[in-house]
Design an enzyme around this catalytic site. Structure first.
Site, PDB file in Angstrom:
ATOM      1  CE1 TYR A  93     -11.898   2.736  14.477  1.00 59.97           C
ATOM      2  CE2 TYR A  93     -13.844   3.468  15.409  1.00 59.97           C
ATOM      3  CZ  TYR A  93     -13.631   2.263  14.704  1.00 59.97           C
ATOM      4  OH  TYR A  93     -13.932   2.045  13.650  1.00 59.97           O
ATOM      5  CG  HIS A  96     -15.002  12.644  16.016  1.00 61.72           C
ATOM      6  ND1 HIS A  96     -13.171  12.405  16.258  1.00 61.72           N
ATOM      7  CD2 HIS A  96     -14.501  13.913  15.707  1.00 61.72           C
ATOM      8  CE1 HIS A  96     -12.849  13.334  15.736  1.00 61.72           C
ATOM      9  NE2 HIS A  96     -13.739  13.785  15.022  1.00 61.72           N
ATOM     10  CE1 TYR A 146     -17.604   6.669  17.284  1.00 65.70           C
ATOM     11  CE2 TYR A 146     -15.402   7.975  17.552  1.00 65.70           C
ATOM     12  CZ  TYR A 146     -16.283   7.649  16.953  1.00 65.70           C
ATOM     13  OH  TYR A 146     -15.940   7.194  15.581  1.00 65.70           O
ATOM     14  NE  ARG A 197      -8.723  13.668  17.086  1.00 62.24           N
ATOM     15  CZ  ARG A 197      -8.412  12.769  15.605  1.00 62.24           C
ATOM     16  NH1 ARG A 197      -9.032  11.552  16.064  1.00 62.24           N
ATOM     17  NH2 ARG A 197      -7.898  13.087  14.291  1.00 62.24           N
ATOM     18  CB  CYS A 229      -3.027   7.175  -0.477  1.00 74.14           C
ATOM     19  SG  CYS A 229      -2.093   9.040  -1.055  1.00 74.14           S
ATOM     20  CG  MET A 288       2.701   5.466 -29.217  1.00 69.88           C
ATOM     21  SD  MET A 288       4.026   5.780 -30.942  1.00 69.88           S
ATOM     22  CE  MET A 288       4.700   4.586 -30.378  1.00 69.88           C
TER      23      MET A 288
HETATM   24  P1  ADP Z   1      -5.767   6.007 -16.973  1.00 64.77           P
HETATM   25  O1  ADP Z   1      -6.087   6.034 -16.415  1.00 64.77           O
HETATM   26  O2  ADP Z   1      -5.227   4.326 -17.261  1.00 64.77           O
HETATM   27  O3  ADP Z   1      -3.988   6.426 -16.902  1.00 64.77           O
HETATM   28  P2  ADP Z   1      -6.009   8.305 -18.242  1.00 64.77           P
HETATM   29  O4  ADP Z   1      -7.704   7.787 -19.875  1.00 64.77           O
HETATM   30  O5  ADP Z   1      -5.997   9.207 -17.967  1.00 64.77           O
HETATM   31  O6  ADP Z   1      -6.113   6.321 -18.450  1.00 64.77           O
HETATM   32  O7  ADP Z   1      -5.171   8.213 -19.997  1.00 64.77           O
HETATM   33  C1  ADP Z   1      -5.455   7.256 -21.000  1.00 64.77           C
HETATM   34  C2  ADP Z   1      -4.372   8.308 -22.055  1.00 64.77           C
HETATM   35  O8  ADP Z   1      -4.001   7.834 -23.273  1.00 64.77           O
HETATM   36  C3  ADP Z   1      -4.872  10.075 -22.628  1.00 64.77           C
HETATM   37  O9  ADP Z   1      -4.409  10.700 -22.455  1.00 64.77           O
HETATM   38  C4  ADP Z   1      -5.157   9.135 -24.305  1.00 64.77           C
HETATM   39  O10 ADP Z   1      -5.368  10.374 -25.102  1.00 64.77           O
HETATM   40  C5  ADP Z   1      -3.888   8.427 -24.260  1.00 64.77           C
HETATM   41  N1  ADP Z   1      -3.508   8.000 -25.669  1.00 64.77           N
HETATM   42  C6  ADP Z   1      -5.023   6.294 -26.087  1.00 64.77           C
HETATM   43  N2  ADP Z   1      -4.965   5.870 -27.467  1.00 64.77           N
HETATM   44  C7  ADP Z   1      -3.557   6.246 -26.991  1.00 64.77           C
HETATM   45  C8  ADP Z   1      -2.955   6.027 -28.398  1.00 64.77           C
HETATM   46  N3  ADP Z   1      -2.773   5.558 -29.567  1.00 64.77           N
HETATM   47  N4  ADP Z   1      -1.569   6.465 -28.505  1.00 64.77           N
HETATM   48  C9  ADP Z   1      -1.256   7.768 -27.623  1.00 64.77           C
HETATM   49  N5  ADP Z   1      -1.865   8.233 -26.464  1.00 64.77           N
HETATM   50  C10 ADP Z   1      -2.875   7.498 -26.532  1.00 64.77           C
HETATM   51 FE1  SF4 Z   2      -6.194  10.941   1.263  1.00 61.95          FE
HETATM   52 FE2  SF4 Z   2      -6.599  10.869  -1.379  1.00 61.95          FE
HETATM   53 FE3  SF4 Z   2      -5.651  12.672   0.463  1.00 61.95          FE
HETATM   54 FE4  SF4 Z   2      -4.240  10.326  -1.006  1.00 61.95          FE
HETATM   55  S1  SF4 Z   2      -4.491  11.744  -1.391  1.00 61.95           S
HETATM   56  S2  SF4 Z   2      -3.980  10.384   1.800  1.00 61.95           S
HETATM   57  S3  SF4 Z   2      -6.009   9.652  -0.342  1.00 61.95           S
HETATM   58  S4  SF4 Z   2      -7.231  12.131   0.544  1.00 61.95           S
END
Ligand code: ADP
Ligand code: SF4
Length: 683
Positions: free
Chosen positions: A61, A172, A174, A222, A358, A458
């Protein structure tokens, strides 16, 4: 590449009055949180869409006069010739890729507050604005004449700046929609009363614009095809407007009545949902029609085109999530499309006065600032990288590092990838969020240098033994079980622990029944969605929040009203401005956040949605092994791998932040990054 493709019709040229769009992909005007405040950022972002194949790229806009000032939101402006250089640079950048440039001329009327310009706001009558306790000045005939002059001057300037399509914008809420509205327009002159009178100003602006610039520029309008709501402009009246003025513009850009629907998140609105309400416009006017619908599937686009609903595929969000969507369709790379998930985080940033971000496209808004391209990454080295955690941060990092040529091993303790995205996408309405995982997994699965190891927990010793050159820890975060969050800075003293749940428990499939109290001190989607899920399964749910509305932050994602409505319709008791102070297993004590006055509610279970703790034990253990300070990027002595945290493990935040964190770390691994540039006002 297109020959024989069923999507070839999407790439037809389309004549729009005196100009011709090179294809049917049309980025409609959308706000950016950039506007006049961040011109370089804006120009690079719009240019990227043109490079990605959008045949038309429009501004947001664009205010025609200081009496239409939406400060602190960064809108565009074309008040005088001083605004032209930035706008002309945008038009030129878009033209450089063969696309047309459109500009949405705008007057906000009573809606805005003119906080920066301090001009009186103007309206069809004197009425309160959207947010501030300010009323507009009623426009008299002279003011209407002035408005027409401002609009005409703005159109002439827009032509001078090189724009090809110039909008008249009567929707919208306006100024022009105030005139159209039966209930707001109480005038007794030739601009009030009958529909013909109420649409007079719209007609005049269309005619003025035509006579000023119509020889060279296309005129677009629009318009909400099904009106502005029964009390303002009914569906029938909207149809009458289209019938009466249909011939005046060169292009109809049509939207549905309700902005929350037009901007609807995937929780509430599906792809291509407006067809039934807009389909008549093309039949009635014979003019090209563009409309949005959060189109990401070329088949949906083609469907509306073939059914004669639209001529041009309108998009804001799909073009944000994937600026190269048209190119990918043209090249037959449908599986490479980074589909919008409909989370509205982009919109939320504009709403917060910040540049677009995004969830799906971490390069959005970084084109100029960081020099990032959505499809290209710098070449890397042939080193090896171990990423622990396959949530959004880890997946994005693996994807980018794989593209850069590293040998990547991505390990996750879970049996499925996606981390929080996979888990949260099972909540009501969030299914599309799984696209964050699916896009990245789809890309990774085609890379021979990236391997995914699920069911692989791990420990520090495993990491050391693995012997990678670089280690990224993306182990995420977990929800607290003690009530600490915004409101409680210490643990809640009385908590019947066995009956306390966190969002992680719910996402793991545990389902408290009976009288469930949800304490939402987080204020976004999780509290309300857990409430809905439990209520649907028969629990008696009381949703308690320290905010004044349910899921208050979702106001920014245009979801708050529908969220609260859904809770009420599912029989959830909503208690606002309240905290949960204690829970003994039978009752919960709630207090008013203003007076401290206490009341008691039956509760056999409490779900605490308050705050998260980073899962950084692995990182800490590795740091301990190195016996060094925390900053370990690019291990200086070469004896240990470089080590860093990304995503929620570093900073518990939204999915958009986790993806960005993984992207930046991966792009900059090996020292290929530099500090982002700043746009600053210099004197
Ligand atoms: P982010 O949003 O930062 O990507 P998430 O919580 O979505 O984090 O993902 C973290 C991932 O890490 C989960 O899938 C979890 O199973 C994995 N995770 C956490 N600790 C361990 C570890 N020690 N070894 C392997 N995987 C792990
Ligand atoms: Fe917007 Fe989410 Fe679509 Fe990205 S994924 S354009 S942030 S609605």
């Amino acid at each position: 590449m297109l020959s024989g493709s069923r999507y070839a019709p999407l790439f037809d040229r389309v004549r729009i009055g005196p100009v011709t769009a090179p294809n049917r992909f049309y980025q409609v005007p959308h706000c950016t949180g950039m506007g006049q405040a961040l011109p370089q950022t804006l120009i690079a972002m719009r240019a990227m869409k043109a490079e990605g194949g959008w045949g038309v790229v429009c501004t947001e806009y664009c205010s025609i006069h200081p009496s239409s000032d939406d400060h602190p939101y960064p809108f565009a402006s074309i008040w005088d010739d001083g605004d032209l250089s930035n706008l002309a640079a945008m038009a030129e950048a878009v033209h450089a890729h063969g696309a047309l440039a459109g500009i949405e001329l705008w007057h906000g009327g009573s809606y805005v507050a003119n906080l920066a310009s301090r001009a009186p706001t103007i309206g069809v009558r004197s009425m309160p604005g959207r947010t501030d306790p300010i009323q507009s000045q009623r426009m008299d005939r002279r003011d209407i004449g002035e408005l027409r002059r401002w609009h005409r001057d703005a159109a002439l300037r827009a032509r001078k700046a090189g724009f090809d399509i110039i909008y008249v914008y009567p929707s919208h809420g306006y100024l022009l929609s105030e005139f159209l509205s039966r209930s707001l327009n109480g005038r007794t002159d030739e601009y009030g009363g009958s529909l013909e009178n109420r649409m007079r100003l719209m007609r005049e602006l269309l005619e003025d614009t035509r006579s000023a610039v119509g020889d060279r520029c296309a005129i677009a309008v629009r318009f909400a095809a099904n009106g502005h709501g029964a009390e303002h402009l009914s569906e029938d009246e909207a149809r009458d407007v289209v019938a009466a003025l249909g011939h005046l513009p060169d292009l109809w850009d049509v939207v549905p009545t309700d902005f929350d629907e037009e901007m609807g998140s995937s929780r509430f609105v599906r792809e291509g949902a407006f067809e039934d309400r807009i389909a008549y416009v093309r039949q009635l006017t014979g003019k090209p029609v563009v409309s949005v619908g959060r189109f990401t599937s070329p088949d949906s686009m083609l469907g509306q085109l073939k059914r004669g609903v639209i001529d041009l595929i309108g998009a804001a969000r799909p073009s944000i999530a994937d600026p190269f969507l048209p190119t990918k369709i043209r090249e037959g790379r449908i599986e490479d499309i980074r589909e919008c998930i409909g989370c509205n985080i982009c919109y939320a940033h504009n709403f917060r006065g910040a540049a677009l971000r995004c969830t799906q496209n971490p390069t959005m808004g970084e084109e100029w600032r960081s020099g990032w391209h959505p499809e290209r990454v710098p070449a890397g080295h042939d080193g090896s990288v171990l990423i622990i955690g396959a949530g959004p941060a880890g997946l994005e990092a693996a994807h980018v590092l794989g593209k850069r040529g590293y040998t990547v091993s991505l390990a996750d303790a879970a049996e499925e990838s996606g981390g929080r995205v996979t888990r949260e996408s099972r909540l009501p309405g969030l299914a599309e969020w799984a696209r964050v995982r699916d896009y990245r997994l789809g890309q990774i699965n085609r890379m021979r240098n990236v391997s995914v190891h699920l069911g692989s927990r791990m420990e520090a010793g495993d990491v050391r033994d693995f012997g990678a050159d670089h280690v990224l820890i993306a182990t995420g975060a977990h929800w607290r079980r003690d009530g600490i969050g915004r409101w409680h800075v210490r643990p809640i003293a009385t908590l019947a622990k066995a009956q306390v749940y966190t969002p992680d428990d719910i996402l793991d499939g545990r389902r408290p029944a009976g009288d469930v109290v949800i304490f939402d001190d987080d204020h976004y989607y999780l509290g309300p969605l857990i409430a809905l899920q439990l209520a649907t399964r028969g629990a008696r749910v009381r949703y308690v929040t320290t905010e004044g509305r349910a899921g208050a932050w979702s106001l920014y994602t245009a979801e708050q009203e529908r969220t609260q409505r859904a809770l009420l319709e599912h029989g959830v008791e909503v208690e606002v401005n309240s905290a949960v102070d204690s829970f003994d297993g039978v009752t919960a004590t709630l207090s008013c956040i203003f007076t401290g006055r206490v009341r008691v509610a039956p509760a056999s279970a409490v779900v605490l949605v308050t705050a998260r703790e980073p899962d950084e034990a692995l990182y800490r253990a590795l740091v301990g092994e190195r016996k060094e300070a925390e900053n370990m990027l690019a291990g200086p002595d070469g004896a240990f791998p470089s080590l860093q945290r990304i995503g929620d493990c570093l900073q518990p935040a939204l999915i958009v932040h986790a993806v960005y964190s993984g992207h930046r770390a991966a792009r900059e691994l090996g020292g290929t990054g530099s500090d982002p540039r700043r746009e600053r006002v210099r004197i």
